[in-house]
Write an enzyme that holds these catalytic residues in place. Sequence first.
Site, PDB file in Angstrom:
ATOM      1  N   ASN A 101       1.104  -1.227  -0.147  1.00  0.00           N
ATOM      2  CA  ASN A 101       0.050  -0.008   0.058  1.00  0.00           C
ATOM      3  C   ASN A 101       0.916   1.339   0.144  1.00  0.00           C
ATOM      4  OD1 ASN A 101      -2.626   1.674   0.482  1.00  0.00           O
ATOM      5  ND2 ASN A 101      -1.764   1.662   2.430  1.00  0.00           N
ATOM      6  N   HIS A 135       0.822   5.112   1.274  1.00  0.00           N
ATOM      7  CA  HIS A 135       0.357   5.946   2.205  1.00  0.00           C
ATOM      8  C   HIS A 135       1.080   7.401   2.383  1.00  0.00           C
ATOM      9  CE1 HIS A 135      -2.277   6.858   5.576  1.00  0.00           C
ATOM     10  NE2 HIS A 135      -1.267   7.306   6.092  1.00  0.00           N
ATOM     11  N   SER A 152       4.830   6.477   2.380  1.00  0.00           N
ATOM     12  CA  SER A 152       5.575   5.418   2.989  1.00  0.00           C
ATOM     13  C   SER A 152       4.852   4.320   1.779  1.00  0.00           C
ATOM     14  CB  SER A 152       5.082   4.981   4.237  1.00  0.00           C
ATOM     15  OG  SER A 152       5.438   6.076   5.130  1.00  0.00           O
ATOM     16  N   ASP A 162      -2.672   0.663   8.004  1.00  0.00           N
ATOM     17  CA  ASP A 162      -1.539   1.424   7.952  1.00  0.00           C
ATOM     18  C   ASP A 162      -0.402   1.341   8.740  1.00  0.00           C
ATOM     19  OD1 ASP A 162      -3.110   2.732   5.764  1.00  0.00           O
ATOM     20  OD2 ASP A 162      -3.699   4.118   7.199  1.00  0.00           O
TER      21      ASP A 162
END
Length: 215
Positions: free
Chosen positions: A108, A110, A137, A146
């Site tokens: 992911n 972020h 990140s 997260d």
Amino acid sequence: MTITVVVLISGRGSNLQSIIDAVARGELPVRVAVVISNEADALGLDRAQQAGIETRVLSHRGFADRNDYDVALRDLIAEYDPDLIVLAGFMRILGPQFVSHFDGRIINIHPSLLPKYRGLDTHARALADGASEHGASVHFVTTDLDAGPIIIQTKVPIYPDDSPQILADRVLQEEHRILPQAIHWFAEDRLRIAQGRVSLDGDTRPEQGLALHNP
Ligand code: GAR
């Protein structure tokens, strides 16, 4: 070796575009098998179609609960047998069943220097705190929102007259650099995740906040 990637989006798709562009330049040994959106009107779907990539929409609306959606999404993704699933602005929380099914194969992007500012409105929150720096990140996805092991981070400065939008634009430029970089490392089989820590070429990544990659 070329790996098969599934990209999940919810909106604009500029991070998806950074992947498409890197593949087109021959810099990323990746085949994007499909782009899946939970929003039918996501601009990123047009970007995928323009690049000749298959698109699918799986709206979260109409599912009885979060888990039912996760199961449907898992089954849809499994049709493409991906090596890697990339969350590129996918604004849904994925549950434990989904995450464990694709364990170690979901990343992911972020817009913050995790572990700072998990969740939404990261830019406004950084400004409200009077922070002097912000960033983005890329991390492996775990069941904690997260909070999965970080692969790469990059910093940007915050200036006194920044608005959330100006700061978001500055961070986004960096996102477009580090997401393809992380995918590249994964495709070359250089990333490992063990005991919640990421290693690159056998070297454990430094603690969170130090795994920075600046120009
Ligand atoms: C990006 O800033 C991404 O980091 C963020 O949404 C934006 C999507 O932009 N993702 C999250 O906040 C996930 N928690 P894009 O659709 O233009 O790539």
